[in-house]
Design an enzyme around this catalytic site. Structure first.
Site, PDB file in Angstrom:
ATOM      1  N   LYS A 228      10.575  80.084 100.237  1.00 47.70           N
ATOM      2  CA  LYS A 228       9.624  80.183  99.126  1.00 47.70           C
ATOM      3  C   LYS A 228       8.197  80.403  99.608  1.00 47.70           C
ATOM      4  O   LYS A 228       7.863  80.203 100.768  1.00 47.70           O
ATOM      5  CB  LYS A 228       9.752  78.958  98.219  1.00 47.70           C
ATOM      6  N   ARG A 262      19.442  73.651  98.636  1.00 52.24           N
ATOM      7  CA  ARG A 262      19.837  74.973  98.111  1.00 52.24           C
ATOM      8  C   ARG A 262      19.164  76.030  98.988  1.00 52.24           C
ATOM      9  O   ARG A 262      17.939  76.100  99.021  1.00 52.24           O
ATOM     10  CB  ARG A 262      19.367  75.068  96.656  1.00 52.24           C
TER      11      ARG A 262
HETATM   12  N1  HH2 Z   1      14.931  77.823  92.956  1.00 49.90           N
HETATM   13  C1  HH2 Z   1      15.197  79.078  92.510  1.00 49.90           C
HETATM   14  C2  HH2 Z   1      16.231  79.289  91.595  1.00 49.90           C
HETATM   15  N2  HH2 Z   1      17.003  78.264  91.172  1.00 49.90           N
HETATM   16  N3  HH2 Z   1      17.532  75.958  91.202  1.00 49.90           N
HETATM   17  C3  HH2 Z   1      17.289  74.712  91.624  1.00 49.90           C
HETATM   18  N4  HH2 Z   1      18.058  73.685  91.191  1.00 49.90           N
HETATM   19  N5  HH2 Z   1      16.269  74.437  92.493  1.00 49.90           N
HETATM   20  C4  HH2 Z   1      15.462  75.423  92.973  1.00 49.90           C
HETATM   21  O1  HH2 Z   1      14.527  75.090  93.737  1.00 49.90           O
HETATM   22  C5  HH2 Z   1      15.693  76.784  92.532  1.00 49.90           C
HETATM   23  C6  HH2 Z   1      16.767  77.011  91.620  1.00 49.90           C
HETATM   24  C7  HH2 Z   1      14.361  80.223  92.985  1.00 49.90           C
HETATM   25  O2  HH2 Z   1      14.867  80.726  94.159  1.00 49.90           O
HETATM   26  P1  HH2 Z   1      15.785  82.041  94.287  1.00 49.90           P
HETATM   27  O3  HH2 Z   1      17.054  81.866  93.547  1.00 49.90           O
HETATM   28  O4  HH2 Z   1      15.944  82.316  95.704  1.00 49.90           O
HETATM   29  O5  HH2 Z   1      14.907  83.225  93.684  1.00 49.90           O
HETATM   30  P2  HH2 Z   1      14.887  83.952  92.296  1.00 49.90           P
HETATM   31  O6  HH2 Z   1      14.579  82.947  91.261  1.00 49.90           O
HETATM   32  O7  HH2 Z   1      13.821  84.970  92.459  1.00 49.90           O
HETATM   33  O8  HH2 Z   1      16.244  84.531  92.081  1.00 49.90           O
END
Ligand code: HH2
Length: 451
Positions: A228, A262
């Site tokens: 992030k 995660r």
């Molecule tokens: N972060 C993201 C998405 N879902 N769920 C939980 N429980 N906790 C988190 O910190 C979290 C999450 C964002 O990360 P990512 O899926 O890599 O990116 P994007 O939202 O751009 O798909």
């Protein structure tokens, strides 16, 4: 005398669909699978079903315990995805994975309709980045299934008026209350402070440093820092070069007792958590985090009562994650409820603990069992009784554990020793402990061993 098991945290089972995930023994790894064109780090890579399924299987081989499938990017500025489009992205992948993976599949969505369809397709966990507080149907959608739910803290802007962790905890308590009201059993909840959501980089660093405080809520804790922008800011590195920064945050989380991380880079982060666990869990490192002040009431009216109290304090204090700080005087008190039994000796102790409230309760029960307590009747005689009176400022209503202790304000035998240690504390009804102890003064017990 039965020796106590030595683990600091009792492992618990998180029921999710047909799976039972064991939390508390090691840090579990949730592998991220974004079937989106625009996710901030892996957008566009797993859009076709075959590539997504291949990557999920690869992550399981690398050691992932859960696969989290998302069909809408949550990054700032991402284009909102209509429900039908989100379903079209995630459902074929979830169906294929649920049929072929040996681990639970979770769906990353805050929309009830998407969650319902994903659960019908075989998802076992709903991961809601709005903690059941965006779509009013979401809690009911989870309750109707046997799924677990991750409730994440989020807010539109980082406009905190008071203490960051206190506000995050208040939000997560509201999420838990919504889950409970809809009929989701408490043992299916996981909490997440939402690294990168409604927070400045400074907030995200503070959340990381204070993660252990979330354990006080009594639910397994998840953190999602992977690649992030806060890591990019600290290291001044683009998204493709945040592996080591992610590893540092993951290690700090695991060292504070995080139950699930995660991540995108499963192979590397499995190694990070295994190594961290080998130090932190095996040697009680997260037991040396600041911890919470808790007050325990002890009572004994069988056998050598004084020796029983002493032994209970010794066993509690010998637990990794519990440090006994102060003890009240010991009082001799008449039995309440069932009469015609010997008088009690009562004492209250102050402990600093890093155990979660359910783990502290499990420990209290283990001490009772080790001292030969047999539970026959509610108010009957016992070699030892250990009750949690207060656990920090937490108010909790879990099955078998209500905090503060629900009958605290009525019992002179608890209030009088408690008033020695904590006179200014206010009881749930608004009365000070010292005033309540004085109010019940006429039946006030006599101290037999003064401190
Ligand atoms: N972060 C993201 C998405 N879902 N769920 C939980 N429980 N906790 C988190 O910190 C979290 C999450 C964002 O990360 P990512 O899926 O890599 O990116 P994007 O939202 O751009 O798909």
């Amino acid at each position: 005398m039965t020796p106590l098991p030595s683990a600091a945290a009792a492992p618990r089972l998180l029921p999710c669909g047909r799976f039972r995930l064991e939390v508390g023994r090691r840090t579990l790894v949730m592998g991220i699978l974004n079937v989106t064109p625009d996710s901030f780090s892996d957008g566009g890579r797993y859009l076709d079903v075959e590539a997504a399924v291949r990557r999920a299987h690869e992550m399981v081989e690398e050691g992932a315990d859960i696969i989290d499938v998302g069909g809408e990017s949550t990054r700032p500025g991402a284009v909102p995805v209509p429900e039908e489009e989100e379903k079209a992205r995630v459902l074929p992948v979830i169906a294929a994975l649920a049929a072929s993976l040996p681990v639970p599949v979770s769906v990353d969505t805050y929309k009830a309709a998407v969650a319902r369809a994903a659960l019908a397709a075989g998802a076992a966990i709903v991961n809601d980045v709005w903690g059941l507080q965006r779509d009013p149907e979401m809690a009911a959608a989870v309750a109707a299934s046997g799924a677990a739910v991750v409730v994440m803290h989020n807010r539109p802007a980082p406009d905190y008026a008071g203490d960051l962790m206190a506000e995050i905890k208040a939000f997560l308590r509201e999420s838990a209350a919504r889950a409970r009201a809809a009929g989701v059993p408490d043992d299916r909840l996981v909490v997440d402070p939402g690294f990168g959501f409604g927070k400045t980089p400074e907030h995200n660093l503070e959340v990381t440093a204070r993660l252990s405080e979330l354990r006080g809520l009594g639910y397994p804790v998840l953190l999602g820092p992977s690649r992030k922008s806060t890591i990019g800011k600290v290291l001044d590195l683009p998204v493709g070069e945040r592996l080591e920064g992610t590893a540092a945050v993951v290690a700090l989380a695991a060292a504070q007792g995080a139950d699930i991380v995660r991540v995108h880079d499963v192979r590397a982060m499995v190694r990070v958590v295994r190594m961290t666990d080998a130090v932190a869990r095996a040697h009680g490192l997260f037991c040396r985090c600041p911890g919470v002040l808790a007050y325990l009431g002890l009572g004994a009216n069988l056998g050598d009562r004084e020796a029983n109290l002493r032994e209970a304090v010794r066993l509690l204090g010998g637990t990794p994650g519990i440090e006994v700080l102060r003890r009240s005087s010991v009082y001799e008190t008449a039995p309440v409820g069932v009469t015609g039994q010997p008088p009690f000796l009562n004492q209250v102790i102050e402990v600093r603990t890093t155990l979660t409230p359910p783990d502290l309760l499990a420990r209290a029960l283990a001490v009772e069992a080790a001292l030969g307590r047999v539970r026959r009747e509610r108010w009957g005689p016992r070699t030892i009784d250990v009750d949690i009176l207060f656990y920090g400022d937490e108010t909790l209503d879990l099955p078998g554990l209500t905090l503060p202790h629900p009958r605290l304000g009525e019992r002179a035998f608890v209030l009088v020793p408690l008033a020695e240690l904590l006179p200014e504390r206010v009881l749930p009804g608004g009365e000070r402990v010292a005033d309540a102890a004085a109010r019940l003064g006429r039946e006030a017990p006599e101290a037999v061993v003064r401190r």
